[in-house]
Design a protein around this motif. Structure first.
Motif, PDB file in Angstrom:
ATOM      1  N   VAL A 191       8.974   8.222  -6.296  1.00 54.24           N
ATOM      2  CA  VAL A 191       9.245   7.279  -7.304  1.00 54.24           C
ATOM      3  C   VAL A 191       8.481   5.855  -7.027  1.00 54.24           C
ATOM      4  O   VAL A 191       7.897   5.249  -7.541  1.00 54.24           O
ATOM      5  N   TRP A 192       8.543   5.597  -5.722  1.00 53.47           N
ATOM      6  CA  TRP A 192       7.760   4.316  -5.221  1.00 53.47           C
ATOM      7  C   TRP A 192       6.393   4.569  -5.537  1.00 53.47           C
ATOM      8  O   TRP A 192       5.774   3.609  -5.886  1.00 53.47           O
ATOM      9  N   ILE A 193       5.755   5.797  -5.067  1.00 50.97           N
ATOM     10  CA  ILE A 193       4.366   5.805  -5.268  1.00 50.97           C
ATOM     11  C   ILE A 193       3.962   5.774  -6.700  1.00 50.97           C
ATOM     12  O   ILE A 193       3.044   4.933  -7.253  1.00 50.97           O
ATOM     13  N   SER A 194       4.960   6.214  -7.417  1.00 56.11           N
ATOM     14  CA  SER A 194       4.608   6.428  -9.223  1.00 56.11           C
ATOM     15  C   SER A 194       4.850   5.083  -9.476  1.00 56.11           C
ATOM     16  O   SER A 194       3.927   4.749 -10.456  1.00 56.11           O
ATOM     17  N   LEU A 195       5.762   4.203  -9.119  1.00 50.01           N
ATOM     18  CA  LEU A 195       5.916   2.789  -9.715  1.00 50.01           C
ATOM     19  C   LEU A 195       4.172   1.872  -9.122  1.00 50.01           C
ATOM     20  O   LEU A 195       3.850   1.047  -9.844  1.00 50.01           O
ATOM     21  N   TYR A 201       2.624   8.262   1.369  1.00 46.34           N
ATOM     22  CA  TYR A 201       2.261   9.675   1.000  1.00 46.34           C
ATOM     23  C   TYR A 201       2.637  10.599   2.301  1.00 46.34           C
ATOM     24  O   TYR A 201       3.175  11.622   1.994  1.00 46.34           O
ATOM     25  N   ALA A 202       2.579  10.088   3.546  1.00 52.03           N
ATOM     26  CA  ALA A 202       2.748  10.817   4.660  1.00 52.03           C
ATOM     27  C   ALA A 202       4.100  11.171   4.624  1.00 52.03           C
ATOM     28  O   ALA A 202       4.862  12.201   5.144  1.00 52.03           O
ATOM     29  N   ILE A 203       4.999  10.059   4.359  1.00 47.78           N
ATOM     30  CA  ILE A 203       6.575  10.165   4.475  1.00 47.78           C
ATOM     31  C   ILE A 203       6.861  11.079   3.402  1.00 47.78           C
ATOM     32  O   ILE A 203       7.720  12.108   3.720  1.00 47.78           O
ATOM     33  N   LEU A 204       6.232  11.017   2.049  1.00 39.09           N
ATOM     34  CA  LEU A 204       6.792  12.164   1.306  1.00 39.09           C
ATOM     35  C   LEU A 204       6.413  13.619   1.657  1.00 39.09           C
ATOM     36  O   LEU A 204       7.294  14.537   1.525  1.00 39.09           O
ATOM     37  N   ALA A 205       5.438  13.702   2.326  1.00 39.23           N
ATOM     38  CA  ALA A 205       5.016  15.008   2.905  1.00 39.23           C
ATOM     39  C   ALA A 205       5.999  15.486   3.811  1.00 39.23           C
ATOM     40  O   ALA A 205       6.476  16.618   3.880  1.00 39.23           O
ATOM     41  N   GLN A 206       6.331  14.541   4.792  1.00 40.89           N
ATOM     42  CA  GLN A 206       7.178  14.740   5.880  1.00 40.89           C
ATOM     43  C   GLN A 206       8.596  15.320   5.255  1.00 40.89           C
ATOM     44  O   GLN A 206       9.379  16.206   5.796  1.00 40.89           O
ATOM     45  N   GLU A 207       9.145  14.352   4.072  1.00 46.91           N
ATOM     46  CA  GLU A 207      10.681  14.631   3.618  1.00 46.91           C
ATOM     47  C   GLU A 207      10.377  15.939   3.050  1.00 46.91           C
ATOM     48  O   GLU A 207      11.575  16.846   2.887  1.00 46.91           O
ATOM     49  N   ILE A 208       9.051  16.250   2.313  1.00 47.27           N
ATOM     50  CA  ILE A 208       9.291  17.622   1.691  1.00 47.27           C
ATOM     51  C   ILE A 208       9.306  18.509   2.599  1.00 47.27           C
ATOM     52  O   ILE A 208      10.118  19.741   2.650  1.00 47.27           O
ATOM     53  N   ALA A 209       8.545  18.596   3.850  1.00 50.93           N
ATOM     54  CA  ALA A 209       8.807  19.688   4.860  1.00 50.93           C
ATOM     55  C   ALA A 209       9.932  19.825   5.287  1.00 50.93           C
ATOM     56  O   ALA A 209      10.399  20.741   5.720  1.00 50.93           O
ATOM     57  N   ASN A 224       0.705  -1.153   0.015  1.00 54.85           N
ATOM     58  CA  ASN A 224       0.101  -0.235  -0.161  1.00 54.85           C
ATOM     59  C   ASN A 224       0.886   1.131  -0.143  1.00 54.85           C
ATOM     60  O   ASN A 224       2.216   1.089   0.294  1.00 54.85           O
ATOM     61  N   VAL A 225       0.260   2.306  -0.370  1.00 52.55           N
ATOM     62  CA  VAL A 225       0.977   3.439  -0.347  1.00 52.55           C
ATOM     63  C   VAL A 225       0.653   4.739   0.751  1.00 52.55           C
ATOM     64  O   VAL A 225       1.083   5.679   0.430  1.00 52.55           O
ATOM     65  N   PHE A 279       5.592  -1.893  -7.503  1.00 53.78           N
ATOM     66  CA  PHE A 279       5.085  -2.107  -8.692  1.00 53.78           C
ATOM     67  C   PHE A 279       4.316  -3.318  -9.099  1.00 53.78           C
ATOM     68  O   PHE A 279       3.091  -3.215  -9.594  1.00 53.78           O
ATOM     69  N   ALA A 280       4.941  -4.435  -8.464  1.00 48.67           N
ATOM     70  CA  ALA A 280       4.230  -5.840  -8.519  1.00 48.67           C
ATOM     71  C   ALA A 280       2.937  -5.624  -7.589  1.00 48.67           C
ATOM     72  O   ALA A 280       1.971  -6.240  -8.323  1.00 48.67           O
ATOM     73  N   MET A 281       2.872  -5.127  -6.687  1.00 51.26           N
ATOM     74  CA  MET A 281       1.573  -4.902  -6.096  1.00 51.26           C
ATOM     75  C   MET A 281       0.478  -4.093  -6.486  1.00 51.26           C
ATOM     76  O   MET A 281      -0.737  -4.171  -6.633  1.00 51.26           O
ATOM     77  N   GLY A 282       1.006  -3.065  -7.499  1.00 50.83           N
ATOM     78  CA  GLY A 282       0.186  -2.245  -8.196  1.00 50.83           C
ATOM     79  C   GLY A 282      -0.468  -3.192  -9.236  1.00 50.83           C
ATOM     80  O   GLY A 282      -1.533  -2.805  -9.475  1.00 50.83           O
ATOM     81  N   LEU A 283       0.416  -3.831  -9.961  1.00 48.27           N
ATOM     82  CA  LEU A 283      -0.160  -4.781 -10.799  1.00 48.27           C
ATOM     83  C   LEU A 283      -1.351  -5.832 -10.283  1.00 48.27           C
ATOM     84  O   LEU A 283      -2.201  -5.892 -11.150  1.00 48.27           O
ATOM     85  N   GLN A 284      -1.263  -6.116  -9.122  1.00 49.14           N
ATOM     86  CA  GLN A 284      -2.101  -7.341  -8.594  1.00 49.14           C
ATOM     87  C   GLN A 284      -3.372  -6.426  -8.388  1.00 49.14           C
ATOM     88  O   GLN A 284      -4.413  -6.806  -8.578  1.00 49.14           O
ATOM     89  N   ASN A 285      -2.949  -5.191  -7.634  1.00 51.41           N
ATOM     90  CA  ASN A 285      -4.378  -4.534  -7.196  1.00 51.41           C
ATOM     91  C   ASN A 285      -5.074  -3.984  -8.238  1.00 51.41           C
ATOM     92  O   ASN A 285      -6.382  -4.065  -8.272  1.00 51.41           O
TER      93      ASN A 285
END
Length: 261
Positions: free
Chosen positions: A67-71, A47-55, A42-43, A134-140
């Protein structure tokens, strides 16, 4: 599990598909947490980590998480792309099995790399986590697309929300006898239990098998693929008339899917 599409699927089809794929997703996620300290089914947390790192201004870490979220997104995109562009009666099983085959190749690649080459560097870990997302995105994308969004197996946030709503509805007598609601609750409970069971089993076997635990996940996914391959061979020639009707209704089914999206 794979040969039927959208509203042509029965509750049994969705329970079998949801249970086995949720079982494999639970396994992958727990192995990832143990081996890489990262969730890969899941992602939401990413998303929370992305926001934290940007902040914090940590642009490299933010780029990696992006990149992880994009994949994961790309996996969903690719899966549905394969399905809707090959949604013909004679190609339907192949179209539905193809995302699963690519997922198996991704998991096999990760397992083999970990077995023979993995030296636990940060770059290797980031790359392997990206492949698993990416593999989990394929499955979902596969399960959601062919089941008309009834089956989503790689994360439990939406599932737990739906269960909470359903159980609150069951406090009223008229909803407790509603077959559609009861069937939905049964499907969601099967997915939840399967996901948890897969996670528990992978947590146990990973300490015995290490990266070879990914091969067990691939075996489960192969069952999903070859179960329908067997049934197609057995029923070949028996369902030609039904298949013709199915084909005639394909356009209407696709329109229904677009409407649900």
């Amino acid at each position: 599990m794979l040969r039927k599409y959208s509203s042509f699927r029965s509750l049994s089809d969705n329970i079998k598909l949801g249970s086995l794929t949720a079982f494999s997703a639970g396994m992958v996620n727990v192995i990832s947490v143990i081996a890489f300290f990262a969730f890969t089914s899941n992602v939401t947390g990413h998303y929370a980590i992305l926001a934290q790192e940007i902040a914090k201004g940590n642009w490299y870490q933010a780029a990696i998480v992006f990149v992880w979220i994009s994949l994961f997104f790309l996996g969903n995109f690719a899966s549905n792309l394969m399905i809707i562009h090959n949604n013909k009666q004679e190609d339907r099983y192949k179209a539905h099995a193809l995302p699963l085959a690519v997922e198996i190749l991704c998991l096999l690649g990760v397992g083999l790399y970990m077995q023979f080459y993995y030296s636990e560097t940060l770059q290797e870990t980031e790359t392997l986590v990206a492949i698993l997302l990416f593999a989990m995105g394929l499955q979902n994308g596969l399960t959601a697309s062919i089941s008309n969004s009834a089956v989503k197996t790689t994360h439990l946030t939406g599932l737990t929300t739906d269960l909470g709503i359903l159980f609150s509805m069951f406090t009223k007598k008229e909803f407790r006898s509603d077959k559609a609601l009861l069937d939905k609750a049964r499907l969601l409970l099967c997915i939840m239990v399967s996901y948890m069971t897969g996670g528990i089993i992978s947590g146990v076997i990973y300490y015995e098998l290490n990266s070879m635990a990914f091969f067990v996940v691939c075996f489960v996914l192969c069952i999903v693929m070859f179960y329908d391959y067997y049934h197609l061979k057995v029923t070949k020639g028996k369902g030609s008339s039904a298949g013709l009707v199915h084909e005639q209704l394909t356009g209407a089914t696709l329109e229904a899917q677009k409407g649900n999206i």
